[in-house]
Write an enzyme that holds these catalytic residues in place. Structure first.
Site, PDB file in Angstrom:
ATOM      1  N   ASP A   2      29.675  20.598  20.392  1.00  0.00           N
ATOM      2  CA  ASP A   2      28.840  20.092  19.303  1.00  0.00           C
ATOM      3  C   ASP A   2      28.209  21.254  18.542  1.00  0.00           C
ATOM      4  O   ASP A   2      27.891  22.284  19.129  1.00  0.00           O
ATOM      5  CB  ASP A   2      27.751  19.174  19.887  1.00  0.00           C
ATOM      6  CG  ASP A   2      27.201  18.225  18.851  1.00  0.00           C
ATOM      7  OD1 ASP A   2      27.729  18.184  17.718  1.00  0.00           O
ATOM      8  OD2 ASP A   2      26.217  17.534  19.164  1.00  0.00           O
ATOM      9  N   GLY A   3      28.034  21.044  17.253  1.00  0.00           N
ATOM     10  CA  GLY A   3      27.311  22.022  16.457  1.00  0.00           C
ATOM     11  C   GLY A   3      28.148  22.741  15.404  1.00  0.00           C
ATOM     12  O   GLY A   3      27.652  23.647  14.741  1.00  0.00           O
ATOM     13  N   ARG A   6      26.490  22.235  11.888  1.00  0.00           N
ATOM     14  CA  ARG A   6      25.264  23.023  11.713  1.00  0.00           C
ATOM     15  C   ARG A   6      25.564  24.516  11.594  1.00  0.00           C
ATOM     16  O   ARG A   6      24.926  25.224  10.827  1.00  0.00           O
ATOM     17  CB  ARG A   6      24.296  22.756  12.882  1.00  0.00           C
ATOM     18  CG  ARG A   6      23.487  21.482  12.661  1.00  0.00           C
ATOM     19  CD  ARG A   6      22.879  20.985  13.942  1.00  0.00           C
ATOM     20  NE  ARG A   6      23.881  20.310  14.771  1.00  0.00           N
ATOM     21  CZ  ARG A   6      23.648  19.920  16.026  1.00  0.00           C
ATOM     22  NH1 ARG A   6      22.475  20.163  16.579  1.00  0.00           N
ATOM     23  NH2 ARG A   6      24.588  19.286  16.697  1.00  0.00           N
ATOM     24  N   ARG A  15      31.502  22.109   5.978  1.00  0.00           N
ATOM     25  CA  ARG A  15      31.626  21.734   7.398  1.00  0.00           C
ATOM     26  C   ARG A  15      32.960  22.170   7.999  1.00  0.00           C
ATOM     27  O   ARG A  15      33.040  22.552   9.153  1.00  0.00           O
ATOM     28  CB  ARG A  15      31.478  20.211   7.561  1.00  0.00           C
ATOM     29  CG  ARG A  15      30.075  19.693   7.278  1.00  0.00           C
ATOM     30  CD  ARG A  15      29.997  18.185   7.495  1.00  0.00           C
ATOM     31  NE  ARG A  15      30.238  17.818   8.888  1.00  0.00           N
ATOM     32  CZ  ARG A  15      29.314  17.869   9.840  1.00  0.00           C
ATOM     33  NH1 ARG A  15      28.085  18.255   9.565  1.00  0.00           N
ATOM     34  NH2 ARG A  15      29.606  17.513  11.065  1.00  0.00           N
ATOM     35  N   HIS A  19      34.354  23.728  11.679  1.00  0.00           N
ATOM     36  CA  HIS A  19      35.411  23.202  12.557  1.00  0.00           C
ATOM     37  C   HIS A  19      36.467  24.278  12.838  1.00  0.00           C
ATOM     38  O   HIS A  19      37.007  24.349  13.935  1.00  0.00           O
ATOM     39  CB  HIS A  19      36.047  21.955  11.946  1.00  0.00           C
ATOM     40  CG  HIS A  19      35.093  20.794  11.871  1.00  0.00           C
ATOM     41  ND1 HIS A  19      34.273  20.440  12.922  1.00  0.00           N
ATOM     42  CD2 HIS A  19      34.813  19.918  10.871  1.00  0.00           C
ATOM     43  CE1 HIS A  19      33.540  19.390  12.579  1.00  0.00           C
ATOM     44  NE2 HIS A  19      33.843  19.058  11.335  1.00  0.00           N
ATOM     45  N   SER A  48      35.603   8.255  20.044  1.00  0.00           N
ATOM     46  CA  SER A  48      35.944   7.004  19.361  1.00  0.00           C
ATOM     47  C   SER A  48      34.893   6.678  18.289  1.00  0.00           C
ATOM     48  O   SER A  48      35.125   5.851  17.427  1.00  0.00           O
ATOM     49  CB  SER A  48      36.097   5.864  20.370  1.00  0.00           C
ATOM     50  OG  SER A  48      35.050   5.876  21.308  1.00  0.00           O
ATOM     51  N   GLU A  49      33.760   7.362  18.326  1.00  0.00           N
ATOM     52  CA  GLU A  49      32.719   7.153  17.308  1.00  0.00           C
ATOM     53  C   GLU A  49      32.898   8.089  16.105  1.00  0.00           C
ATOM     54  O   GLU A  49      32.286   7.881  15.061  1.00  0.00           O
ATOM     55  CB  GLU A  49      31.329   7.360  17.916  1.00  0.00           C
ATOM     56  CG  GLU A  49      30.869   6.229  18.843  1.00  0.00           C
ATOM     57  CD  GLU A  49      31.561   6.245  20.208  1.00  0.00           C
ATOM     58  OE1 GLU A  49      31.947   7.343  20.668  1.00  0.00           O
ATOM     59  OE2 GLU A  49      31.764   5.160  20.786  1.00  0.00           O
ATOM     60  N   TRP A  51      35.214   8.294  14.108  1.00  0.00           N
ATOM     61  CA  TRP A  51      35.839   7.637  12.949  1.00  0.00           C
ATOM     62  C   TRP A  51      34.802   7.270  11.905  1.00  0.00           C
ATOM     63  O   TRP A  51      35.147   6.965  10.764  1.00  0.00           O
ATOM     64  CB  TRP A  51      36.597   6.371  13.381  1.00  0.00           C
ATOM     65  CG  TRP A  51      37.744   6.661  14.299  1.00  0.00           C
ATOM     66  CD1 TRP A  51      37.808   6.360  15.624  1.00  0.00           C
ATOM     67  CD2 TRP A  51      38.980   7.308  13.978  1.00  0.00           C
ATOM     68  NE1 TRP A  51      39.004   6.792  16.154  1.00  0.00           N
ATOM     69  CE2 TRP A  51      39.740   7.378  15.165  1.00  0.00           C
ATOM     70  CE3 TRP A  51      39.514   7.856  12.807  1.00  0.00           C
ATOM     71  CZ2 TRP A  51      41.010   7.955  15.220  1.00  0.00           C
ATOM     72  CZ3 TRP A  51      40.783   8.436  12.856  1.00  0.00           C
ATOM     73  CH2 TRP A  51      41.511   8.472  14.048  1.00  0.00           C
ATOM     74  N   LEU A 113      46.204  26.288  34.537  1.00  0.00           N
ATOM     75  CA  LEU A 113      45.029  25.517  34.107  1.00  0.00           C
ATOM     76  C   LEU A 113      45.521  24.199  33.528  1.00  0.00           C
ATOM     77  O   LEU A 113      46.535  24.164  32.844  1.00  0.00           O
ATOM     78  CB  LEU A 113      44.286  26.309  33.017  1.00  0.00           C
ATOM     79  CG  LEU A 113      43.221  25.581  32.201  1.00  0.00           C
ATOM     80  CD1 LEU A 113      41.985  25.310  33.051  1.00  0.00           C
ATOM     81  CD2 LEU A 113      42.834  26.398  30.964  1.00  0.00           C
ATOM     82  N   ARG A 170      27.181  20.702  27.347  1.00  0.00           N
ATOM     83  CA  ARG A 170      27.095  20.266  25.947  1.00  0.00           C
ATOM     84  C   ARG A 170      26.343  21.334  25.171  1.00  0.00           C
ATOM     85  O   ARG A 170      25.285  21.798  25.599  1.00  0.00           O
ATOM     86  CB  ARG A 170      26.366  18.935  25.808  1.00  0.00           C
ATOM     87  CG  ARG A 170      26.310  18.528  24.325  1.00  0.00           C
ATOM     88  CD  ARG A 170      25.830  17.138  24.085  1.00  0.00           C
ATOM     89  NE  ARG A 170      25.975  16.795  22.669  1.00  0.00           N
ATOM     90  CZ  ARG A 170      26.064  15.570  22.208  1.00  0.00           C
ATOM     91  NH1 ARG A 170      26.012  14.562  23.053  1.00  0.00           N
ATOM     92  NH2 ARG A 170      26.192  15.358  20.919  1.00  0.00           N
ATOM     93  N   ARG A 176      22.326  14.637  25.558  1.00  0.00           N
ATOM     94  CA  ARG A 176      22.886  13.320  25.864  1.00  0.00           C
ATOM     95  C   ARG A 176      24.378  13.454  26.107  1.00  0.00           C
ATOM     96  O   ARG A 176      24.986  14.455  25.748  1.00  0.00           O
ATOM     97  CB  ARG A 176      22.579  12.321  24.748  1.00  0.00           C
ATOM     98  CG  ARG A 176      23.011  12.770  23.378  1.00  0.00           C
ATOM     99  CD  ARG A 176      22.769  11.691  22.310  1.00  0.00           C
ATOM    100  NE  ARG A 176      23.180  12.222  21.022  1.00  0.00           N
ATOM    101  CZ  ARG A 176      22.358  12.844  20.169  1.00  0.00           C
ATOM    102  NH1 ARG A 176      21.086  13.007  20.458  1.00  0.00           N
ATOM    103  NH2 ARG A 176      22.823  13.324  19.033  1.00  0.00           N
TER     104      ARG A 176
HETATM  105  C1  IPE Z   1      31.420  18.944  16.759  1.00  0.00           C
HETATM  106  O1  IPE Z   1      30.603  19.469  15.759  1.00  0.00           O
HETATM  107  C2  IPE Z   1      32.846  18.785  16.309  1.00  0.00           C
HETATM  108  C3  IPE Z   1      33.454  17.454  16.408  1.00  0.00           C
HETATM  109  C4  IPE Z   1      32.850  16.337  16.668  1.00  0.00           C
HETATM  110  C5  IPE Z   1      34.873  17.407  16.158  1.00  0.00           C
HETATM  111  P1  IPE Z   1      29.851  18.509  14.757  1.00  0.00           P
HETATM  112  O2  IPE Z   1      30.743  18.244  13.605  1.00  0.00           O
HETATM  113  O3  IPE Z   1      29.345  17.308  15.482  1.00  0.00           O
HETATM  114  O4  IPE Z   1      28.661  19.439  14.293  1.00  0.00           O
HETATM  115  P2  IPE Z   1      27.165  19.005  13.937  1.00  0.00           P
HETATM  116  O5  IPE Z   1      26.650  18.139  15.034  1.00  0.00           O
HETATM  117  O6  IPE Z   1      27.226  18.297  12.627  1.00  0.00           O
HETATM  118  O7  IPE Z   1      26.433  20.316  13.844  1.00  0.00           O
HETATM  119 MG    MG Z   2      27.521  16.691  16.236  1.00  0.00          MG
END
Ligand code: IPE
Ligand code: MG
Length: 222
Positions: A2-3, A6, A15, A19, A48-49, A51, A113, A170, A176
């Site tokens: 996650d992140g 940001r 964004r 990625h 699954s969320e 989407w 692995l 995480r 969470r």
């Molecule tokens: C995680 O980063 C990447 C995926 C869910 C694929 P986010 O895209 O959730 O990044 P934030 O939470 O907006 O910073």
């Molecule tokens: Mg996120």
């Protein structure tokens, strides 16, 4: 993981740049896991969320998956990494499904692995599916409902055959589980890091392993 968003925002970037940087972090994490002798590394790549995100962002994410799958297949082969998928990845369309399945086949014999990638995965739905399978078997008399215990249910989870989940990490400061491996995490050590996923590097990986090694797991004993 996650992140990413940001991380990009902090740099005034779109964004998708986050990625991309996140995908590099995946490559590093995979290499670190192999180097440290980790048996299984599971990555929550797409829930699954997810989407609910914009069509553009979903297209960026699937585009990156396609690109990295192609680029890293050689690494998987060289490092003897076996790919495994959990989640209903059929939702990503025939082109990506073909590529994913090709990668599954080409790496099936690898023994160093196991890299588990969760794609369109949701833990509650996974558990509900297992329950439905067992209910069906009970209906047709294949099993006695009284025999349904935790082992019976775990046998129908997508992680069947994998070892116990030891450590769950995480990033990005969220505390969470967000529908990830809920059943499997029953006794896992949980580690929440403030670091954003694209900044998760070799040192962070080694630090997480040290943190894990320092904890005492008692599994309810004393
Ligand atoms: C995680 O980063 C990447 C995926 C869910 C694929 P986010 O895209 O959730 O990044 P934030 O939470 O907006 O910073
Ligand atoms: Mg996120």
């Amino acid at each position: 993981m996650d992140g990413n968003g940001r991380w990009a925002e902090q740099r005034g970037l779109p964004r998708v740049a986050g990625h991309k940087a996140g995908a590099e972090a995946v490559r590093r994490a995979m290499q670190s896991a192999a180097d440290h002798g980790v048996e299984v590394l599971t990555l929550y790549a797409f829930s699954s969320e997810n989407w609910r995100r914009s069509a553009d962002e979903i297209a960026d994410l699937t585009g990156l998956m396609r690109f990295y799958l192609e680029r890293e297949l050689k690494t998987l082969e060289k490092e003897r990494i076996r790919l495994k998928l959990i989640g209903d990845y059929s939702a990503f369309g025939p082109d990506l499904v073909d590529r994913l399945e090709r990668a599954l086949e080409r790496t099936a014999g690898n023994d160093r692995l196991t890299l588990v990638v969760a794609l369109n995965y949701g833990s509650r739905s996974e558990i509900a599916t297992a329950a439905r399978t067992l209910a069906g078997q009970a209906m047709t008399g294949q099993i006695d409902p009284d025999e349904i215990d935790e082992h019976a249910l775990a046998a129908y989870l997508e992680t069947e055959g994998l070892p116990e989940l030891d450590l769950l990490i995480r990033t990005s400061g969220e505390v969470r589980l967000s529908n990830f491996l809920l059943w499997q995490a029953a006794y896992a050590e949980l580690l929440f890091l403030d670091l954003l996923w694209p900044d998760f590097d070799e040192a962070a990986f080694a630090g997480a392993l040290e943190h894990y090694a320092a904890r005492q797991r008692r599994f309810g004993g004393r």
